[in-house]
Design a protein around this motif. Structure first.
Motif, mmCIF file in Angstrom:
data_model
loop_
_atom_site.group_PDB
_atom_site.id
_atom_site.type_symbol
_atom_site.label_atom_id
_atom_site.label_comp_id
_atom_site.label_asym_id
_atom_site.label_seq_id
_atom_site.Cartn_x
_atom_site.Cartn_y
_atom_site.Cartn_z
ATOM 1 N N GLY A 1 4.691 1.469 9.401
ATOM 2 C CA GLY A 1 3.833 2.603 9.718
ATOM 3 C C GLY A 1 2.662 2.225 10.616
ATOM 4 O O GLY A 1 2.592 1.110 11.159
ATOM 5 N N PRO A 2 1.711 3.152 10.781
ATOM 6 C CA PRO A 2 0.582 2.938 11.692
ATOM 7 C C PRO A 2 -0.224 1.679 11.378
ATOM 8 O O PRO A 2 -0.652 0.970 12.298
ATOM 9 C CB PRO A 2 -0.275 4.195 11.485
ATOM 10 N N ARG A 3 -0.424 1.367 10.103
ATOM 11 C CA ARG A 3 -1.225 0.187 9.770
ATOM 12 C C ARG A 3 -0.506 -1.092 10.197
ATOM 13 O O ARG A 3 -1.115 -2.012 10.739
ATOM 14 C CB ARG A 3 -1.533 0.146 8.264
ATOM 15 N N ARG B 1 1.563 -1.319 12.660
ATOM 16 C CA ARG B 1 1.564 -1.388 14.130
ATOM 17 C C ARG B 1 0.225 -1.854 14.681
ATOM 18 O O ARG B 1 0.181 -2.678 15.604
ATOM 19 C CB ARG B 1 1.954 -0.015 14.713
ATOM 20 N N VAL B 2 -0.871 -1.346 14.121
ATOM 21 C CA VAL B 2 -2.170 -1.770 14.656
ATOM 22 C C VAL B 2 -2.424 -3.245 14.323
ATOM 23 O O VAL B 2 -2.988 -3.989 15.144
ATOM 24 C CB VAL B 2 -3.320 -0.847 14.189
ATOM 25 N N LEU B 3 -1.951 -3.695 13.164
ATOM 26 C CA LEU B 3 -2.092 -5.118 12.828
ATOM 27 C C LEU B 3 -1.284 -5.974 13.787
ATOM 28 O O LEU B 3 -1.732 -7.038 14.225
ATOM 29 C CB LEU B 3 -1.634 -5.368 11.377
ATOM 30 N N MET B 4 -0.077 -5.511 14.142
ATOM 31 C CA MET B 4 0.750 -6.305 15.047
ATOM 32 C C MET B 4 0.169 -6.312 16.454
ATOM 33 O O MET B 4 0.155 -7.366 17.110
ATOM 34 C CB MET B 4 2.187 -5.783 15.052
ATOM 35 N N VAL B 5 -0.306 -5.169 16.921
ATOM 36 C CA VAL B 5 -0.909 -5.103 18.261
ATOM 37 C C VAL B 5 -2.122 -6.049 18.337
ATOM 38 O O VAL B 5 -2.289 -6.791 19.311
ATOM 39 C CB VAL B 5 -1.298 -3.638 18.602
ATOM 40 N N ALA B 6 -2.948 -6.043 17.294
ATOM 41 C CA ALA B 6 -4.122 -6.931 17.274
ATOM 42 C C ALA B 6 -3.687 -8.398 17.211
ATOM 43 O O ALA B 6 -4.262 -9.269 17.883
ATOM 44 C CB ALA B 6 -5.016 -6.588 16.080
ATOM 45 N N SER C 1 0.847 -1.186 0.000
ATOM 46 C CA SER C 1 0.000 0.000 0.000
ATOM 47 C C SER C 1 0.883 1.236 0.000
ATOM 48 O O SER C 1 2.101 1.161 -0.079
ATOM 49 C CB SER C 1 -0.885 -0.009 1.240
ATOM 50 N N SER C 2 0.268 2.386 0.102
ATOM 51 C CA SER C 2 1.035 3.625 0.135
ATOM 52 C C SER C 2 1.620 3.868 1.525
ATOM 53 O O SER C 2 2.341 4.824 1.750
ATOM 54 C CB SER C 2 0.129 4.797 -0.249
ATOM 55 N N HIS D 1 -8.215 1.189 15.140
ATOM 56 C CA HIS D 1 -8.704 0.112 14.272
ATOM 57 C C HIS D 1 -7.847 0.024 13.017
ATOM 58 O O HIS D 1 -7.234 1.011 12.615
ATOM 59 C CB HIS D 1 -10.150 0.371 13.841
ATOM 60 N N VAL D 2 -7.875 -1.149 12.380
ATOM 61 C CA VAL D 2 -7.264 -1.297 11.063
ATOM 62 C C VAL D 2 -8.199 -0.627 10.055
ATOM 63 O O VAL D 2 -9.398 -0.901 10.074
ATOM 64 C CB VAL D 2 -7.104 -2.788 10.698
ATOM 65 N N ASP D 3 -7.660 0.246 9.214
ATOM 66 C CA ASP D 3 -8.573 0.897 8.243
ATOM 67 C C ASP D 3 -8.782 0.036 7.029
ATOM 68 O O ASP D 3 -8.177 -1.007 6.877
ATOM 69 C CB ASP D 3 -8.027 2.283 7.840
#
Ligand SMILES: [Zn+2]
Length: 166
Positions: free
Chosen positions: A127-129, A131-136, A121-122, A164-166
Motif C-alpha cells: 500500500g501507500p506506506r 511505496r513511500v518507504l521504498m521511494v525514500a 499495520s492495518s 511523507h511516511v506517516d
C-alpha cells in the motif's frame, strides 16, 4: 504474524508492474528523457553470490540504525524473493532475483514491518506506506533520480505515493 491485521493487498500487481518498469530502466542506466528533462540514472547492481547479497543488505541496515536487524538467505527453487520476520529469502538460482531492485523491495517490507503477504499495520502489504518507504529508500541507497523515476512509475499506474511516511 499472530494478531496481525491483514488488509486486502489490492495494489500488489500494479506495484510489481511499476517496479518492473523502473528496474528495466536501471538495468540499462544512463540518461533518459523524463518529461522533456534529462535524467541520469544509475545502473543497478546484480549480485552473484549470497555473501554479496548479505553485504548489500548490511549496507542498507547501516542507514537505519534504529530498526531491527535483517538478514538474507537462499530460497530454494526459482520462484520469487520473499521477506518475513527479518529475513530476506532470495532464490539465487533465478537471475532476476539477484538484482538490487528486488533487495530494495524486500528491505522496504522490513521497514514497513510487513511481508509480501501482509503488513503488521492495518495497511496493505504493498500500500501507500510501503511505496513511500521504498521511494525514500531508493533515494538513499541509490540516487534521487532513481527515486524520482520509481515514484513516477508508481504514479503512472495510478498508485498514490504520499509525500511523507506517516
Ligand atoms: Zn513485496
Amino acid at each position: 504474524m499472530a494478531g496481525a491485521t491483514m488488509s486486502r493487498d489490492v495494489d500488489r500487481a500494479a506495484v510489481y508492474t511499476a517496479e518492473d518498469q523502473w528496474s528495466a530502466a536501471i538495468d540499462r542506466g544512463g540518461v533518459i528523457d523524463f518529461f522533456g528533462s534529462r535524467l541520469q540514472l544509475p545502473v543497478q547492481t546484480r549480485f552473484g553470490s549470497l555473501p554479496a547479497v548479505q553485504q548489500y543488505v548490511e549496507s542498507l541496515q547501516a542507514m537505519y540504525p534504529d530498526i531491527p536487524p535483517v538478514s538474507a538467505r537462499h530460497r530454494r527453487g526459482d520462484t520469487r524473493a520473499h521477506y518475513s520476520n527479518g529475513v530476506i529469502a532470495i532464490p539465487m538460482a533465478a537471475t532476476w532475483a539477484c538484482r538490487e531492485s528486488v533487495l530494495l523491495h524486500e528491505f522496504a517490507h522490513h521497514l514497513n514491518s510487513g511481508s509480501c503477504e501482509g503488513a503488521q499495520s492495518s495497511q496493505p502489504a504493498h500500500g501507500p506506506r510501503f511505496r513511500v518507504l521504498m521511494v525514500a529508500l531508493v533515494g538513499r541507497a541509490q540516487t534521487p533520480e532513481s527515486s524520482l523515476l520509481l515514484r513516477s512509475c508508481f504514479e503512472s499506474k495510478g498508485l498514490v505515493v504520499p509525500a511523507h511516511v506517516d
